[in-house]
Enzyme design. Structure first.
Site, PDB file in Angstrom:
ATOM      1  N   GLY A   1      40.177   7.560 -18.412  1.00 17.61           N
ATOM      2  CA  GLY A   1      40.311   9.125 -18.961  1.00 17.61           C
ATOM      3  C   GLY A   1      38.696   9.686 -18.945  1.00 17.61           C
ATOM      4  O   GLY A   1      37.918   8.973 -19.265  1.00 17.61           O
TER       5      GLY A   1
ATOM      6  N   ARG B   1      42.962   6.207 -11.988  1.00 12.35           N
ATOM      7  CA  ARG B   1      43.037   4.795 -12.437  1.00 12.35           C
ATOM      8  C   ARG B   1      43.588   4.204 -11.239  1.00 12.35           C
ATOM      9  O   ARG B   1      44.364   4.713 -10.388  1.00 12.35           O
ATOM     10  CB  ARG B   1      44.298   4.653 -13.494  1.00 12.35           C
ATOM     11  CG  ARG B   1      43.774   5.355 -14.796  1.00 12.35           C
ATOM     12  CD  ARG B   1      44.749   5.492 -15.912  1.00 12.35           C
ATOM     13  NE  ARG B   1      44.665   6.616 -16.688  1.00 12.35           N
ATOM     14  CZ  ARG B   1      43.851   6.430 -18.021  1.00 12.35           C
ATOM     15  NH1 ARG B   1      43.614   5.405 -18.430  1.00 12.35           N
ATOM     16  NH2 ARG B   1      43.612   7.451 -18.682  1.00 12.35           N
TER      17      ARG B   1
ATOM     18  N   ASP C   1      37.734   0.477 -22.382  1.00 13.39           N
ATOM     19  CA  ASP C   1      38.471  -0.799 -22.099  1.00 13.39           C
ATOM     20  C   ASP C   1      38.810  -1.511 -20.539  1.00 13.39           C
ATOM     21  O   ASP C   1      38.395  -2.311 -20.065  1.00 13.39           O
ATOM     22  CB  ASP C   1      39.683  -0.746 -23.093  1.00 13.39           C
ATOM     23  CG  ASP C   1      39.152  -1.756 -24.298  1.00 13.39           C
ATOM     24  OD1 ASP C   1      38.052  -1.814 -24.691  1.00 13.39           O
ATOM     25  OD2 ASP C   1      40.205  -2.195 -24.949  1.00 13.39           O
TER      26      ASP C   1
ATOM     27  N   THR D   1      34.056   7.038 -23.341  1.00 16.48           N
ATOM     28  CA  THR D   1      35.621   7.364 -23.695  1.00 16.48           C
ATOM     29  C   THR D   1      35.497   8.212 -24.891  1.00 16.48           C
ATOM     30  O   THR D   1      34.734   7.925 -25.835  1.00 16.48           O
ATOM     31  CB  THR D   1      36.502   5.999 -24.159  1.00 16.48           C
ATOM     32  OG1 THR D   1      37.666   6.455 -24.689  1.00 16.48           O
ATOM     33  CG2 THR D   1      35.541   5.145 -24.842  1.00 16.48           C
TER      34      THR D   1
ATOM     35  N   ASP E   1      37.385   7.784 -27.424  1.00 19.48           N
ATOM     36  CA  ASP E   1      38.123   7.225 -28.528  1.00 19.48           C
ATOM     37  C   ASP E   1      37.372   6.487 -29.572  1.00 19.48           C
ATOM     38  O   ASP E   1      37.845   5.966 -30.586  1.00 19.48           O
ATOM     39  CB  ASP E   1      39.284   6.426 -28.018  1.00 19.48           C
ATOM     40  CG  ASP E   1      40.442   6.923 -27.289  1.00 19.48           C
ATOM     41  OD1 ASP E   1      40.824   8.093 -28.053  1.00 19.48           O
ATOM     42  OD2 ASP E   1      41.135   6.538 -26.464  1.00 19.48           O
TER      43      ASP E   1
ATOM     44  N   ASP F   1      36.644   3.405 -29.619  1.00 26.80           N
ATOM     45  CA  ASP F   1      37.083   2.047 -29.911  1.00 26.80           C
ATOM     46  C   ASP F   1      36.534   0.973 -29.075  1.00 26.80           C
ATOM     47  O   ASP F   1      37.016   0.094 -28.508  1.00 26.80           O
ATOM     48  CB  ASP F   1      38.830   2.191 -29.692  1.00 26.80           C
ATOM     49  CG  ASP F   1      39.141   2.579 -28.110  1.00 26.80           C
ATOM     50  OD1 ASP F   1      38.092   3.048 -27.475  1.00 26.80           O
ATOM     51  OD2 ASP F   1      40.224   2.473 -27.769  1.00 26.80           O
TER      52      ASP F   1
ATOM     53  N   ARG G   1      45.343   6.508 -29.517  1.00 25.44           N
ATOM     54  CA  ARG G   1      46.524   5.615 -29.425  1.00 25.44           C
ATOM     55  C   ARG G   1      46.270   4.446 -30.389  1.00 25.44           C
ATOM     56  O   ARG G   1      47.181   4.034 -30.938  1.00 25.44           O
ATOM     57  CB  ARG G   1      46.902   5.478 -27.879  1.00 25.44           C
ATOM     58  CG  ARG G   1      48.117   5.595 -27.679  1.00 25.44           C
ATOM     59  CD  ARG G   1      48.299   5.653 -25.958  1.00 25.44           C
ATOM     60  NE  ARG G   1      48.445   7.311 -25.636  1.00 25.44           N
ATOM     61  CZ  ARG G   1      48.019   7.431 -24.323  1.00 25.44           C
ATOM     62  NH1 ARG G   1      47.801   6.399 -23.354  1.00 25.44           N
ATOM     63  NH2 ARG G   1      48.085   8.881 -23.864  1.00 25.44           N
TER      64      ARG G   1
END
Lengths: 324, 324, 324, 324
Positions: free
Chosen positions: A11, A72, A103, A126, A128, A130, A172
């Site tokens: 993303g 992707r 990731d 990213t 996120d 994370d 997510r």
């Protein structure tokens, strides 16, 4: 090392362009040739690889998205795909890679390195946040500010109409965006995947709150175990049994991925990009360049992927206190 | 005329506060007392009415929402409700009213004037721009800019990933927000309630476009006759039969109602507010103060409600031309 | 401890309101009464002190400025002034203070504590980021982003006209805003008080750069030892002896102090505010609550004032590399 | 007509790119070849002319500045310069021109048309809004919003510190930006070139105002006959003789020219660009395509240059009323 390549994958996130720019200019500054691989691993397989100059990355520091495009790739998950990718890199004489992504990107990079041994250093791109091994990821700060601006706007309407708003933000598997935008947005509650959401407690508090407050904002990370914002709203509504209240849902969606990056993301992206190139030159492999406690840290891809970054405990506490 | 009142009603829109401020200060400047009625017609019925001073509206010109709150009132639709409202106004000695809102607000104001004869002048406060009698409504410009900023962000991601994005903007009965945000956002198509949407033509063009373009943006007004953005995406996807393409939907939702108003909305709101008070003093009743061709125009409520404002034909043509 | 007070002092910074809100709500959450002192030390002397409730700080998390107002006080520099201030605090039964501000604020707080012993904990509220004991100060991130947005706009014009722009940002004693906005804004040079500015080197590089680039941006911290942006532009112009080039100066000025705080500033302000109250309850005195390496740290006022926070060395290096 | 060219000239303004895009795509849509002339008249003389395709103007609708660059040309003021320009156009077979710019641009275009007869239609590209023949110029709305955002930020600081701020906005000959940003920004006074500034009256009002208000904002157009903001502040300060008040000046400068254009500017630019090409095809010459009362109007260059656009009288009145 004479030639390196850079690509973006997964993303997209705001600041990826600033990171590409930093990789390209640091490489040139250090006397390396630098190539851009377009569309991530897909382009590595297809040989979509072009030489980049200093001018190729002019006037992109402020732009969202990625000039190298992202995708992707199913094919890269196969040994045949990776073989093609390797052959393309060899053909161009590429001896090192900077992989910007999250990731999934690092998982691919790790396997690829283990199979073919081309030195690879990652940058955490990213929204996120994370990724273990860096205090913040590139794009997170912009995404939080985008969510926050949206919450600020919605609060105008919530206050004007005495409504309860459920706002769904991205995340997510992680609640970082939710938690920071909830604190910043003055939300009454935040629901994140990392903690058990107790809807009965929420309903109870909401009833108490409603005596003194006329509107409420509840921030929901898309990955909360009680469902998405629409589902959670329905559950709360059915439990609260107060049809004088209006409940509304807004799902912020893809606006959180785009936009001109904030100062923090541009600086972080620039530092990580420089560190990745310096790392390659210094012999680093199979790891990510992140910033922790204001300093560059190289963390093995295996840890970036395998270890879980924790929410800051203080921040969850803050929401309880500030919503009184 | 010695005492007037002002209220906001219906969906809130950015610039309502600037309009309230202008009404209050113009009234005071002209030697009138001015009252705020809170929560729209609901507050008129409940007697939620307070005297406002110049300082009551300090530092609100830049704020979204409405300090007078807004609500939709069922009770005002009944003769009993309107009787209570009238008695409350009489009790406060109110001899004139400024009603800030849209269609529903003016429908109520018209009936109320016909029954009780209290002079009322309206100001067009709605983001939808679908009020006859003014070139633009208060809040429309801000809503378009909010939609546009969101489209700009989504385009970053669309371009990075070669995707087709369907973006749903507000507009249940009118395509004004959709058309202007589509032109400004460089969209390939716009779908609005005013024109027949030909999905087969869209699919055909999309296939042609896709040879030269790698991403597309389609703006959908929520009231399009083919459905909402989610539904239209599903139809297009099933017709286009090209599973190499990724389709995404984003519904902008309530962020379009909030936010600090643009310059245009603040100026428009200020002018309409002044004109409403000057209109009341000059004996205007049962009409709305709007701005057409840069000048103040008073239009009977019956026309504001009954006549349909047309899209600007040039603007629809522009989208066809600019998307090549 | 039963009653505490909070005030803001010195130049205002975005996020002060979020900090006040956090202090007030944390105090109430912990069972304390909380008072606001208006206009900083001035209000302490004048007894401009009011009880605050949870609702007093509703809907301010997103606002620039400070609802408690700020001022610089000459009188507090005198023993008589401080005596009056002390008597007012005693009169209200105030047993602890949270002081939000910068160097000057903490200097006052330190003297006051040493004289009268009322426990005081500070929060770092200044856009300049020049406070030892915290990675970032409240307001810095917003100021950098404001400067950056301005630079982004000016780059449009610089590029369109092939000009050299000198942009002056705030920072009398520290180059933090200049460095981060220069990296983020893609500037060719940055001039800060912490490092010796070598104008001959700049002129030489500028001549080289001009062969490949058609416009340049130079960020100048107001406290650079070579002068302000206007003066430095004049010196460079006279040295460069190339009258085909257009030189322009923009001084960003006070816009850098205002505006809705960024997410980062709101979160930081909220955390510091909570930590200050928790610190007071835990018996901390004469120190500041900051965030270092993501954790709360209490630093004695004497260190906050006396020690110098260093620029991040990597960041200066980045500008050299990225401007190629 | 088979081949046309487009250029931008004079000070750049936000929306010029949207206008270029519209000219290019309308031309292609209508079956014409279209060329870009770079650096305005300078490039016409130097032969800096390139064929543009639909893809040449992709993804620029949202960008400030101008991809065609802009410049002021001394040489074009000479008959020799214009002769060279003409020969270059002939060499490329160009039969029509779209000139995007302001007064100076149109003056050049008019002389050039009269000498060489190449059909030229202008588009009003300037932030100042001082062009007769269009309600608004391209870039004006963005400039006003930029000024307004700056005023909003400064008001935070003004209110926090009880200060009087003089804010200088662009407008050497016209007060349009000043008036709209003053209304929108809630300013107490506005000083513009079109009206006599009475400083004694300002001082008197300011003294009265200061009893109820604690901060004031005064917007000054750079071309006011009493001087720039710095000079006016000095005059007011010396007249007001109240050294308890703090006076501050901020000059917004070049940030007003840049930035991503607002929706209004993008739509206006797109419409004017389309109208210019349609005008050329229909045989229009020596005139500008503007939008008045929502419709396309072609106005002879001689009128655009020679006639003066008036401020809207209501707007000046508004400031008096709203500042009470």
């Amino acid at each position: 090392m004479k030639k390196i390549a850079v690509f973006t994958s997964g993303g997209d996130s705001p600041g990826m362009n600033a990171c590409v720019r930093s990789v390209v200019r640091t490489a040139i500054y250090k006397g390396l040739d630098v190539y851009g691989i377009y569309h991530g691993y897909e382009g590595m397989i297809d040989g979509n690889i072009k030489r980049l100059q200093s001018g190729s990355v002019s006037n992109i520091v402020q732009r969202g998205g990625t000039i190298l495009k992202s995708a992707r790739s199913q094919e890269f998950r196969t040994p045949e795909g990776r073989k093609k990718a390797y052959e393309n890199l060899v053909k161009h004489g590429i001896e090192g890679i900077v992989a910007i992504g999250g990731d999934g990107t690092f998982t691919g990079a790790k396997i690829f390195f283990e199979e073919y041994g081309i030195p690879t250093v990652g940058c955490p791109g990213t929204i996120d946040n994370d990724i273990y091994g860096t205090d913040y990821t590139i794009g997170f700060d912009t995404a939080v500010n985008t969510a926050l601006e949206a919450i600020d706007k919605i609060r105008d309407t919530a206050a004007a109409h005495d409504r309860i708003f459920f706002i769904e933000v991205m995340g997510r598997d992680a609640g970082f965006i939710a938690v920071e935008s909830a604190i910043g947005g003055g939300a009454e509650f935040v629901m994140v995947p990392e903690t058990k959401t107790d809807l009965d407690a929420v309903v109870k508090s909401l009833k108490n709150l409603r005596k003194t407050k006329t509107s409420s904002i509840i921030v929901v990370a898309e990955g909360d175990e009680e469902g998405n914002a629409e589902e959670i709203m329905a559950k709360v509504k059915s439990k609260i049994k107060d049809n004088t209240k209006e409940f509304k849902v807004t799902t912020l969606g893809h606006i959180q991925r785009g936009g001109s990056p904030t100062a923090r993301d541009r600086v972080l992206a620039s530092r990580c990009g420089m560190a990745a190139v310096e790392g390659l030159i210094a012999g680093k492999v199979n790891c990510m360049a992140g910033i922790m406690n204001q300093e560059v840290v190289y963390t093995p891809f295996s840890d970036c992927i395998g270890k879980t970054k924790q929410l800051i405990p203080d921040q969850l506490k803050l929401i309880d206190i500030l919503s009184i």
